[in-house]
Scaffold this motif. Structure first.
Motif, PDB file in Angstrom:
ATOM      1  N   LEU A  41     -14.965  -7.646   4.184  1.00  0.00           N
ATOM      2  CA  LEU A  41     -14.588  -8.490   5.125  1.00  0.00           C
ATOM      3  C   LEU A  41     -14.943 -10.077   4.615  1.00  0.00           C
ATOM      4  O   LEU A  41     -14.331 -10.983   5.013  1.00  0.00           O
ATOM      5  CB  LEU A  41     -15.119  -8.445   6.588  1.00  0.00           C
ATOM      6  CG  LEU A  41     -14.331  -7.691   7.410  1.00  0.00           C
ATOM      7  CD1 LEU A  41     -15.008  -7.485   8.817  1.00  0.00           C
ATOM      8  CD2 LEU A  41     -12.809  -8.411   7.947  1.00  0.00           C
TER       9      LEU A  41
ATOM     10  N   GLN B  44      -5.217   1.046   8.661  1.00  0.00           N
ATOM     11  CA  GLN B  44      -6.573   0.495   8.283  1.00  0.00           C
ATOM     12  C   GLN B  44      -6.752  -1.234   8.473  1.00  0.00           C
ATOM     13  O   GLN B  44      -5.842  -2.080   8.150  1.00  0.00           O
ATOM     14  CB  GLN B  44      -6.887   0.719   6.707  1.00  0.00           C
ATOM     15  CG  GLN B  44      -6.697   2.324   6.311  1.00  0.00           C
ATOM     16  CD  GLN B  44      -7.154   2.388   4.828  1.00  0.00           C
ATOM     17  OE1 GLN B  44      -6.712   1.721   3.915  1.00  0.00           O
ATOM     18  NE2 GLN B  44      -7.988   3.200   4.682  1.00  0.00           N
ATOM     19  N   ARG B  45      -7.883  -1.267   9.341  1.00  0.00           N
ATOM     20  CA  ARG B  45      -8.321  -2.707   9.477  1.00  0.00           C
ATOM     21  C   ARG B  45      -9.112  -2.807   8.127  1.00  0.00           C
ATOM     22  O   ARG B  45      -9.704  -1.978   7.438  1.00  0.00           O
ATOM     23  CB  ARG B  45      -9.152  -2.880  10.956  1.00  0.00           C
ATOM     24  CG  ARG B  45      -8.318  -2.490  12.098  1.00  0.00           C
ATOM     25  CD  ARG B  45      -9.247  -3.224  13.141  1.00  0.00           C
ATOM     26  NE  ARG B  45      -8.497  -2.818  14.549  1.00  0.00           N
ATOM     27  CZ  ARG B  45      -8.983  -2.884  15.597  1.00  0.00           C
ATOM     28  NH1 ARG B  45     -10.260  -3.285  15.740  1.00  0.00           N
ATOM     29  NH2 ARG B  45      -8.302  -2.858  16.621  1.00  0.00           N
ATOM     30  N   THR B  46      -9.038  -4.375   7.941  1.00  0.00           N
ATOM     31  CA  THR B  46      -9.937  -4.498   6.576  1.00  0.00           C
ATOM     32  C   THR B  46     -11.328  -3.940   6.816  1.00  0.00           C
ATOM     33  O   THR B  46     -11.813  -4.301   7.740  1.00  0.00           O
ATOM     34  CB  THR B  46      -9.783  -6.138   6.359  1.00  0.00           C
ATOM     35  OG1 THR B  46      -8.764  -6.616   6.468  1.00  0.00           O
ATOM     36  CG2 THR B  46     -10.716  -6.589   5.094  1.00  0.00           C
TER      37      THR B  46
ATOM     38  N   ARG C  45     -11.808 -10.703   1.921  1.00  0.00           N
ATOM     39  CA  ARG C  45     -10.475 -10.503   2.494  1.00  0.00           C
ATOM     40  C   ARG C  45     -10.399 -10.894   3.920  1.00  0.00           C
ATOM     41  O   ARG C  45     -10.903 -10.780   4.724  1.00  0.00           O
ATOM     42  CB  ARG C  45     -10.190  -8.903   2.323  1.00  0.00           C
ATOM     43  CG  ARG C  45     -10.299  -8.249   0.924  1.00  0.00           C
ATOM     44  CD  ARG C  45      -9.326  -8.788   0.221  1.00  0.00           C
ATOM     45  NE  ARG C  45      -9.337  -8.420  -1.281  1.00  0.00           N
ATOM     46  CZ  ARG C  45      -8.711  -7.233  -1.634  1.00  0.00           C
ATOM     47  NH1 ARG C  45      -8.277  -6.539  -0.809  1.00  0.00           N
ATOM     48  NH2 ARG C  45      -8.852  -6.818  -3.007  1.00  0.00           N
ATOM     49  N   SER C  46      -8.988 -11.205   3.969  1.00  0.00           N
ATOM     50  CA  SER C  46      -8.504 -11.543   5.506  1.00  0.00           C
ATOM     51  C   SER C  46      -8.451 -10.429   6.597  1.00  0.00           C
ATOM     52  O   SER C  46      -8.393  -9.202   6.181  1.00  0.00           O
ATOM     53  CB  SER C  46      -7.104 -12.044   5.539  1.00  0.00           C
ATOM     54  OG  SER C  46      -7.102 -13.329   4.624  1.00  0.00           O
ATOM     55  N   PRO C  47      -9.066 -10.525   7.709  1.00  0.00           N
ATOM     56  CA  PRO C  47      -8.983  -9.495   8.751  1.00  0.00           C
ATOM     57  C   PRO C  47      -7.769  -9.083   9.199  1.00  0.00           C
ATOM     58  O   PRO C  47      -6.963  -9.976   9.985  1.00  0.00           O
ATOM     59  CB  PRO C  47      -9.731  -9.914   9.736  1.00  0.00           C
ATOM     60  CG  PRO C  47      -9.758 -11.548   9.865  1.00  0.00           C
ATOM     61  CD  PRO C  47      -9.359 -11.906   8.326  1.00  0.00           C
TER      62      PRO C  47
ATOM     63  N   ARG D 258      -3.461  -2.921   8.237  1.00  0.00           N
ATOM     64  CA  ARG D 258      -2.547  -2.594   6.975  1.00  0.00           C
ATOM     65  C   ARG D 258      -2.176  -0.933   7.375  1.00  0.00           C
ATOM     66  O   ARG D 258      -2.970  -0.211   7.481  1.00  0.00           O
ATOM     67  CB  ARG D 258      -3.172  -2.680   5.841  1.00  0.00           C
ATOM     68  CG  ARG D 258      -3.486  -4.029   5.441  1.00  0.00           C
ATOM     69  CD  ARG D 258      -4.376  -4.081   4.076  1.00  0.00           C
ATOM     70  NE  ARG D 258      -4.651  -5.296   3.738  1.00  0.00           N
ATOM     71  CZ  ARG D 258      -5.701  -5.897   3.977  1.00  0.00           C
ATOM     72  NH1 ARG D 258      -6.691  -5.568   4.707  1.00  0.00           N
ATOM     73  NH2 ARG D 258      -6.145  -7.177   3.340  1.00  0.00           N
TER      74      ARG D 258
ATOM     75  N   TYR E 229      -7.449   2.257   1.146  1.00  0.00           N
ATOM     76  CA  TYR E 229      -8.934   2.229   1.079  1.00  0.00           C
ATOM     77  C   TYR E 229      -9.343   3.804   1.129  1.00  0.00           C
ATOM     78  O   TYR E 229      -9.391   4.436   2.400  1.00  0.00           O
ATOM     79  CB  TYR E 229      -9.615   1.250   2.025  1.00  0.00           C
ATOM     80  CG  TYR E 229      -9.506  -0.213   1.843  1.00  0.00           C
ATOM     81  CD1 TYR E 229     -10.046  -0.912   0.768  1.00  0.00           C
ATOM     82  CD2 TYR E 229      -8.559  -0.650   2.506  1.00  0.00           C
ATOM     83  CE1 TYR E 229     -10.007  -2.120   0.530  1.00  0.00           C
ATOM     84  CE2 TYR E 229      -8.296  -2.377   2.313  1.00  0.00           C
ATOM     85  CZ  TYR E 229      -9.170  -2.944   1.597  1.00  0.00           C
ATOM     86  OH  TYR E 229      -8.883  -4.178   1.093  1.00  0.00           O
TER      87      TYR E 229
END
Length: 531
Positions: free
Chosen positions: A452, A445-447, A455-457, A460, A490
């Motif tokens: 965004l 999962q990308r942010t 939260r930092s890009p 995860r 998420y």
């Protein structure tokens, strides 16, 4: 003054002091100890406005520091032992038994200080000073189980003491008494002497012991001469001092002329210690380590955020879990404020059901430590709110380790969800089999786009431990998705794919569009606060 006198301990409240026998024993030890004091050195210290308790302190006579009698009696003991007329003169100059402000401790060991209103406060005895502190504690804190006494002193005290010690060492180094006793070495500091003098009385008055405690009593002393430009210059020039014993000075000597300390020799003609006209300011403050009350909360509304959510002075949602719980617990603990901590979080439109989510309320500077009965009252009060937005269960007092466990659970434990999902085609048996057969599915999962901005890009990797699909009668494109995931996954993005930022997703696994319509958290598995 007659050679014979009667020692009568003067204590404002006899319940604060040690027993009469104990005081008498200490007085006898004190009398014996002062018999060996060098009269000329004592006279020198008195001439330079060193208070009687600091004299005892410099000669390591501890009984003279904390014995519960007035300075007048302490001076009389010195006078009898040393037969110094200067002491009698000194006592006759003291208005109502008070001495001038000590040039070393700046009034600290004389129990004299200026309060926040610039009023001069003077106490003759350690017991009286301790009683004042204890009464202030009792006004604000109804329950304490122990206390830690902290003292902060101005550096001017250390500097003045160094000047005095240096001068005395220089002058009396050749004396027999000095060489035999290694006088002025390893003396007790003003800070420790103050603690020694009042701790026992504080313990008796408060009814608890002094120890490493969550409750702190802090005495902060400051002196105006310690922050003046002239004194700062003296500090800078005093940095070359060589420390020995408590404060130092093995081979280097210092002198003080016009309050400026400089390196050099000291003699009677050029030794000059700055007169201190007023004692220190003293601020008395108390602090209680945070009280942690933990439990599990259920969020029953899809319009309640977990914490306060205000954007451009406009509240989002009806309320917050943080406020509904914290605002009802805080008054019962009589604290200054609170912080809310939870094992993860859910979106404002996601309900928290099932076993509930573990949380901690950190009550700052609580003046009332809740009992088991009051904890039950807190739980009943929150669950009885007419709004019925939030409920709590398993409330209990936790130690500070609860915070560590909470953070661990937020990142490492499993969470279960139930989601109402729509897909762009009819669901079939193969779809059920496909999803239900997946175990410990790794998902990258990308942010998410929706977070965004805060939260930092990052990428995860999370794990979907298992999934089950429950059909909804009369509907071919809607189903209930039950799943268990690693904390921090998420879920919404796992369903719809977030424009390919989460892969795989329910949509990619079924080869169609997928949307999540409603989401509930049903279980947060953690070692802490389990049912």
């Amino acid at each position: 003054m007659s050679d014979e006198y009667v020692i009568t301990p003067v204590v404002s409240d006899p319940n604060l002091a040690a027993s009469g026998d104990e005081v008498t024993d200490e007085m006898k030890l004190l009398e014996n100890a002062v018999q060996e004091l060098p009269a000329n050195a004592v006279k020198e210290l008195i001439t330079h406005e060193v208070c009687v308790r600091c004299i005892f302190r410099l000669f390591n006579i501890h009984e003279g520091i904390h014995v519960l009698v007035s300075p007048t009696i302490l001076y009389s003991i010195i006078e009898k032992a040393t037969k110094l007329e200067a002491v009698t003169t000194k006592c006759s100059q003291m208005p109502e038994g008070k001495s001038n402000i000590c040039s070393i401790c700046l009034g600290v060991m004389q129990f004299s200080y200026r309060d926040q209103r610039e009023m001069l406060v003077e106490k003759d005895h350690a017991a009286d000073f301790a009683m004042m502190i204890a009464e202030s504690v009792k006004e604000k804190y109804h329950e304490i189980t122990s206390f830690t006494l902290e003292v902060s002193l101005p550096t001017l005290i250390i500097e003045n003491e160094s000047v005095i010690l240096s001068y005395m060492k220089k002058k009396y180094a050749s004396e027999v008494w000095f060489q035999e006793k290694s006088s002025f070495e390893h003396i007790i500091s003003v800070k420790d002497a103050l603690k020694l003098s009042i701790t026992n009385s504080l313990e008796v008055s408060l009814g608890v012991k002094s120890s490493v405690s969550d409750f702190r009593i802090r005495l902060t002393y400051e002196h105006e001469d310690d922050t003046s430009a002239e004194n700062k210059m003296g500090k800078n020039q005093c940095n070359k001092r060589i420390k020995s014993g408590m404060y130092g000075l093995r081979n280097g000597f210092v002198k003080c002329t016009n309050a400026t300390v400089q390196s050099g020799d000291v003699s009677d003609s050029n030794f000059q210690l700055k007169k201190v006209g007023m004692p220190c300011h003293m601020a008395l403050t108390f602090s209680q380590a945070p009280v942690y009350i933990g439990g599990r909360y259920l969020k029953l509304s899809r319009n309640v955020s977990q914490t306060r959510w205000i954007i451009d002075d406009e509240r989002k949602g009806e309320a917050s879990v943080e406020e509904l719980i914290g605002e009802n617990i805080l008054p019962m603990c009589n604290g200054d404020g609170y912080k809310f901590h939870a094992a993860g979080r859910e979106d404002i439109d996601v309900r928290m059901l099932g076993s509930g989510r573990p949380f901690l309320i950190e009550i700052q500077n609580a003046r009332h430590l809740p009992s088991q009965e009051s904890i039950k009252e807190m739980e009943k009060k929150i669950n009885g709110l007419q709004s019925n937005l939030v409920r709590v269960k398993h409330l209990k007092i936790l130690g500070s380790q609860g915070w560590s466990l909470m953070r661990e659970g937020e990142a490492e434990k499993q969470k279960q969800y139930a989601a109402l999902v729509w897909i762009s085609r009819s669901i079939n048996e193969d779809d059920l089999e496909t999803l239900s057969s997946l175990k410990d599915l790794k998902v990258l999962q990308r942010t998410p786009i929706r977070v965004l901005h805060r939260r930092s890009p990052l990428d995860r990797e999370k794990i979907i431990h298992w999934m089950n699909i429950e059909k909804i009668a009369g509907s071919s494109q809607y189903f209930l998705l039950h799943l268990c995931t690693q904390a921090g996954t998420y879920i919404k993005e796992f369903v719809h794919g977030d424009l390919g930022r989460t892969h795989p997703s329910i949509g990619s696994l079924l080869g169609c569009r997928a949307e999540i319509l409603q989401l509930d958290v049903t279980d947060v598995k953690m070692d802490i606060l389990n049912e």
